[in-house]
Design an enzyme around this catalytic site. Sequence first.
Site, PDB file in Angstrom:
ATOM      1  N   ASP A 308      -4.294  -7.151   7.851  1.00  0.00           N
ATOM      2  CA  ASP A 308      -5.407  -6.249   8.098  1.00  0.00           C
ATOM      3  C   ASP A 308      -6.478  -6.559   7.050  1.00  0.00           C
ATOM      4  OD1 ASP A 308      -6.866  -3.997   9.088  1.00  0.00           O
ATOM      5  OD2 ASP A 308      -6.148  -2.875   7.350  1.00  0.00           O
ATOM      6  N   ASP A 507      -2.320  -1.458   5.432  1.00  0.00           N
ATOM      7  CA  ASP A 507      -2.192  -0.275   4.580  1.00  0.00           C
ATOM      8  C   ASP A 507      -2.603   1.019   5.264  1.00  0.00           C
ATOM      9  OD1 ASP A 507      -5.014  -0.516   4.593  1.00  0.00           O
ATOM     10  OD2 ASP A 507      -5.117   0.451   2.628  1.00  0.00           O
ATOM     11  N   ASP A 511      -2.360   0.627  11.257  1.00  0.00           N
ATOM     12  CA  ASP A 511      -1.540  -0.578  11.157  1.00  0.00           C
ATOM     13  C   ASP A 511      -0.065  -0.313  11.442  1.00  0.00           C
ATOM     14  OD1 ASP A 511      -3.725  -2.160  10.303  1.00  0.00           O
ATOM     15  OD2 ASP A 511      -3.500  -1.377   8.271  1.00  0.00           O
TER      16      ASP A 511
END
Length: 774
Positions: A308, A507, A511
Amino acid sequence: MTRWRDRAPAVFFVASAVLLACGAVAAAVGADGVSRVLWVSATLLGLALSVLWTARSVLERRAGVDVIAVLALAGALWVDEAFAGSMITVMLASGRLLEARAAARADRELRLLVERTPRTARRRAGNQVRGIPVEDVSPGDVLVVGTGEVVPVDGRLLATGTFDESALTGEPMPVERPNGDDVRSGAVNAGPPVDVVATSTASESTYANVVRLVQQAQATSAPFVRTADRFAVLFVPLTLLLAGFAWAVAGSPVRAVAVLVVATPCPLLLAAPVAIMSGLSRTSRIGVVVKGGAALEALAAGEVVLFDKTGTLTRGRPELASVVTAPDAPPALDVLRLAASLDQVSPHPLAGALVGAARGRGLDLALPADVHEVHGHGLEGRVGDAVVRLGKAAWIVGDDDPSWLRQVRRRAALDGCLTVFVAVDGRPAGAFLLEDPLRPDAPRMLAALREVGIRRTVLLTGDRADIAETVGRIVGVDAVLADRDPADKLAAVRDESAAARTIMVGDGVNDAPALAAAGVGVALAARGATASSEAADVVLTVDRVDAIADAILIARRSRRIALEAVLVGMGLSLVAMVAAAAGLLPPAAGAVLQEGIDVLAIGIALRALLPTRLHSVPMSADDIATARRLREGHEVAIAAVEQIRTVADALRTRDCRLDPVHELLDRLERELVPHERADEEELMPLVARALGGPATATMRRTHAEIEHQVSRLRRLLTGIAPAHVAPEDVTELRRLLYGLYAVCRLHNSQEEEGAFALVPPTPATARRGGTVRG
């Protein structure tokens, strides 16, 4: 009962060892009858416990190989090989003791974590402080944390404090955090009492999350260990067939007993778990919580890593990029001071950026009064005699569309910045542009992943394609997938997983599905608990992404060592079994030999505990202190660099004033050039010691280029008459300034990634300031 269960392996080992040793002493002095009784007693002790363990395995429907020990001990009694039986008992006892010690080590770490969990908090209400259960703390409460006390929940400091964060990061040195900085639950106040504004509840705080993660890490066993168990079960019929063959060929049960004595598969049952648990211990020391051996195995097998962007490759914590003031507003620094003063008591994630930026500029903040949140709009309160508002543009500016507002929106769209607008005494005062800067250790982490064998890296983000492509180019990923919502991320992970073993790093809450779907999910939880931490298999409790590469390195080394221990141990055991079946190894000698094989296999496995060179570069305490000192000069230089763009933007071809350019040049010669020379003399040798001489080549070249361009600026200004500034002079000045600004920005990034990223960040050095514009 629990205390006895914890001590039982040690008692079993001591009892069996004493019986074996006393029997040996009795045999040495000729008391054969006494020695036989002692050895038979040891054998009976081992037989009774082996029967118990076998029965328990059957009742729990678990596969086990204790049946080999039962047959070996019973056979030793049958053929009157009491010494061999006592040796088998000691072997079993030592194996159980080693296994218990390995488990106790992890349990002890968890127990220490749980014992340190705060139970109460002290909440300030006016001039009164009252103790409350930690579960009653709400975001926005002001808590008092005394000297030596554990921070009960995540919060934001209202005064500078010093904290021991070793329970969270493993870093032994106390960390000084300034007023307005975030502090995590679980940190111990190592300085005077401080006030903290709670930004989370107890159950959502960092420390509670770490405890849950460690508990989960102990709940599973590694696939390799389970495979070892299954292989050990297959070993049982092989052993029985070989023992039966030896008995049939020799016509005596002695050879069969000898085969059973050397057939106990301790290398499988003990060596593999010891190596895996050692790997878990090693990763925890670098701030990486791996949820059990299964996750460690999967981490070692990863081939493709997906990232990410926000909070993973970027800091995930907005920082002030610039201040744009409205016409007739107070000066930019005054606007920032007022806004930061109000934000001191706000739990909003963006509040820390303004407070930190104001503190970084040395502004004196006042505690606000009459603070209240206007739902859906922002925050309002009184700072001194001024009424300050912070929030959305519509609440601050209304329906107007002035030129300064259009400038803010255009710049925010181009740079991908967040905006916070401010009003003072009911009049729009300006806007703050906040950016999410790239993590300085991210490019090194990508390079380290390739070194450990990761063959493909992918940036997977919901952000705009242009911003994602820029980040992807800088850090060096192989592919960029932008504009992806959680469902798209999940689909992308599944597509990659169909071709290779995947590792997903993120995080945020969005996600969590992708983390759960990947072969291994890695979550960054250094700043608190999130849904991603619950869904992940591996959690970073340190705020450094380069720890991922080190964790993979440790995982692969642990798996390799486990395999080596098993192959060596089981290979030697098979050789010994064949020798025993051929009559070359009697039961007593076989028992001694098998004990040696077990010790050798476990010794090989324990190598996983030994330190090994990681990608994190070791630095001496003196080098770290030097780098941190130079980092302070680096921050000053950054402020000077940002002024270059401000001055260049303000240059006009008509009625051009050169005073700002002269002031800028004086500052560059006073601050920037000496900083670059200090870096050349002190920082470059430090980097060369850590990374090797070639790592400094590009930084040395840009040092020379920066000094050269500043010298050119001096010569250019000397040749321009202040009273007759021609348009072509302005064009040349602007060109030189923008070029110098670009070189300096590039060089700052080089120093961040190549030098300062080597040093554990501290709040005073990790925070970057931005441009303040009027």
